[in-house]
Write a protein that holds these residues in place. Structure first.
Motif, PDB file in Angstrom:
ATOM      1  N   ILE A  52     -14.952  13.138  34.032  1.00 41.66           N
ATOM      2  CA  ILE A  52     -15.988  13.151  32.994  1.00 41.66           C
ATOM      3  C   ILE A  52     -16.769  11.839  33.020  1.00 41.66           C
ATOM      4  CG2 ILE A  52     -16.409  13.098  30.500  1.00 41.66           C
ATOM      5  CD1 ILE A  52     -15.896  15.887  31.433  1.00 41.66           C
ATOM      6  N   SER A  53     -16.059  10.726  33.199  1.00 42.31           N
ATOM      7  CA  SER A  53     -16.723   9.423  33.282  1.00 42.31           C
ATOM      8  C   SER A  53     -17.695   9.382  34.458  1.00 42.31           C
ATOM      9  CB  SER A  53     -15.667   8.321  33.421  1.00 42.31           C
ATOM     10  OG  SER A  53     -16.280   7.057  33.581  1.00 42.31           O
ATOM     11  N   SER A  54     -17.273   9.937  35.594  1.00 39.50           N
ATOM     12  CA  SER A  54     -18.142   9.971  36.769  1.00 39.50           C
ATOM     13  C   SER A  54     -19.358  10.866  36.519  1.00 39.50           C
ATOM     14  CB  SER A  54     -17.357  10.480  37.978  1.00 39.50           C
ATOM     15  OG  SER A  54     -18.174  10.532  39.125  1.00 39.50           O
ATOM     16  N   LEU A  55     -19.127  12.011  35.869  1.00 39.11           N
ATOM     17  CA  LEU A  55     -20.243  12.907  35.538  1.00 39.11           C
ATOM     18  C   LEU A  55     -21.238  12.221  34.612  1.00 39.11           C
ATOM     19  CD1 LEU A  55     -18.695  16.454  34.932  1.00 39.11           C
ATOM     20  CD2 LEU A  55     -20.436  15.842  36.605  1.00 39.11           C
ATOM     21  N   ARG A  56     -20.720  11.507  33.616  1.00 35.52           N
ATOM     22  CA  ARG A  56     -21.613  10.789  32.692  1.00 35.52           C
ATOM     23  C   ARG A  56     -22.477   9.777  33.444  1.00 35.52           C
ATOM     24  NH1 ARG A  56     -17.563  10.465  28.375  1.00 35.52           N
ATOM     25  NH2 ARG A  56     -18.274  11.792  26.667  1.00 35.52           N
ATOM     26  N   ARG A  57     -21.857   9.085  34.369  1.00 35.06           N
ATOM     27  CA  ARG A  57     -22.598   8.082  35.130  1.00 35.06           C
ATOM     28  C   ARG A  57     -23.748   8.723  35.907  1.00 35.06           C
ATOM     29  NH1 ARG A  57     -21.809   6.675  40.222  1.00 35.06           N
ATOM     30  NH2 ARG A  57     -19.727   7.623  40.274  1.00 35.06           N
ATOM     31  N   LYS A  58     -23.497   9.886  36.484  1.00 35.62           N
ATOM     32  CA  LYS A  58     -24.505  10.527  37.324  1.00 35.62           C
ATOM     33  C   LYS A  58     -25.520  11.332  36.520  1.00 35.62           C
ATOM     34  CE  LYS A  58     -21.367  10.882  41.293  1.00 35.62           C
ATOM     35  NZ  LYS A  58     -20.679  11.791  42.238  1.00 35.62           N
ATOM     36  N   VAL A  59     -25.055  12.008  35.458  1.00 33.57           N
ATOM     37  CA  VAL A  59     -25.920  12.924  34.703  1.00 33.57           C
ATOM     38  C   VAL A  59     -26.630  12.227  33.547  1.00 33.57           C
ATOM     39  CG1 VAL A  59     -25.917  14.976  33.216  1.00 33.57           C
ATOM     40  CG2 VAL A  59     -24.580  14.955  35.330  1.00 33.57           C
ATOM     41  N   ASP A  60     -25.974  11.255  32.915  1.00 30.54           N
ATOM     42  CA  ASP A  60     -26.550  10.601  31.729  1.00 30.54           C
ATOM     43  C   ASP A  60     -26.995   9.160  31.996  1.00 30.54           C
ATOM     44  OD1 ASP A  60     -26.355  12.814  30.051  1.00 30.54           O
ATOM     45  OD2 ASP A  60     -24.303  12.334  29.453  1.00 30.54           O
ATOM     46  N   LYS A  61     -26.071   8.334  32.477  1.00 33.99           N
ATOM     47  CA  LYS A  61     -26.394   6.914  32.611  1.00 33.99           C
ATOM     48  C   LYS A  61     -27.442   6.642  33.683  1.00 33.99           C
ATOM     49  CE  LYS A  61     -21.963   5.314  30.806  1.00 33.99           C
ATOM     50  NZ  LYS A  61     -20.719   4.534  31.077  1.00 33.99           N
ATOM     51  N   SER A  62     -27.570   7.549  34.639  1.00 36.99           N
ATOM     52  CA  SER A  62     -28.609   7.384  35.670  1.00 36.99           C
ATOM     53  C   SER A  62     -30.001   7.696  35.122  1.00 36.99           C
ATOM     54  CB  SER A  62     -28.319   8.293  36.872  1.00 36.99           C
ATOM     55  OG  SER A  62     -27.141   7.885  37.528  1.00 36.99           O
ATOM     56  N   PHE A  63     -30.032   8.213  33.894  1.00 40.56           N
ATOM     57  CA  PHE A  63     -31.302   8.543  33.243  1.00 40.56           C
ATOM     58  C   PHE A  63     -31.311   7.897  31.852  1.00 40.56           C
ATOM     59  CE2 PHE A  63     -30.203  11.827  36.251  1.00 40.56           C
ATOM     60  CZ  PHE A  63     -31.387  12.079  36.933  1.00 40.56           C
TER      61      PHE A  63
END
Length: 223
Positions: free
Chosen positions: A194-205
């Protein structure tokens, strides 16, 4: 997506599992009918690949028992027999589709994908949450038109979240749907993904609203 393969020929069963896992499915395998029926009746699957001729409990009996128990998981029946009567018998027992051995894996994959679209958790092949898009056929993920690269497990978790928008999914639910029955997965493994998904889906934007939320004590949701 989670698939059950019930096939007594180990080489075929293991080959199917390997191919389906490469296509981002979680796969459980049973090599005889009784264990196959136990899994099918106690676990949640998006589709079942079921051989007709099995030791201990044959495929027709399994299919009939599942339908009598109101289990409507899509079933693809496999058999070495190609006669019309065998196909009719299988379909009348409640199977959704029929494939005669030998078959090409790509044909089986196409049929499985068609069946999973009929399952309650299947539905559309293109999912949208706000400005996030996921294509379950091409495995493309985009946000505001920009491509996002995910691992197979990240993709499976994101797809599961997006097929259940605004619904809180516990770590146990995510593990049960994304990993196979025999996988020894700890809850903190889900946290890592989930942390990795957040980094790619949310924090990258950073200028966009975060979509993946943690509901403390309960699980995760996307909205």
């Amino acid at each position: 997506m989670r698939i059950l393969v019930v096939e007594d020929e180990h080489k075929i069963a293991n080959s199917l599992k390997k191919g389906l896992v490469q296509e981002s499915f979680a796969v459980d395998v049973a090599y005889e009918g009784e264990s196959g029926y136990d899994l099918a009746s106690s676990e949640a699957y998006d589709a079942i690949i079921l051989d007709l001729m099995l030791p201990k409990l044959d495929g027709l009996t399994i299919c009939t028992k599942l339908r009598h128990a109101k289990n409507h998981t899509p079933i693809l029946m496999l058999t070495a027999k190609g006669q019309l009567d065998d196909k009719v018998t299988g379909l009348n027992a409640g199977a959704d589709d029929y494939l005669v051995k030998p078959f090409a894996f790509q044909e089986l994959l196409a049929r499985v994908k068609a069946l999973t679209r009929r399952s309650p958790s299947g539905g559309n092949t293109k999912l949208n949450i706000e400005d996030l898009e996921l294509d379950s056929i091409s495995y493309e993920i985009k946000r505001l038109g920009k491509s996002i690269t995910l691992s197979r497990k990240e993709f499976s978790i994101l797809e599961y979240l997006m097929r259940n928008p605004k619904k809180i999914l516990s770590k146990d639910q995510i593990i049960a749907h994304v990993w196979d029955y025999n996988a020894d997965i700890l809850e903190n493994t889900v946290e890592v993904f989930i942390s990795s998904l957040r980094r790619k889906v949310d924090k990258s934007f950073p200028k966009l609203k975060p979509l993946i939320q943690t509901i403390r004590g309960f699980g995760y949701k996307i909205s």
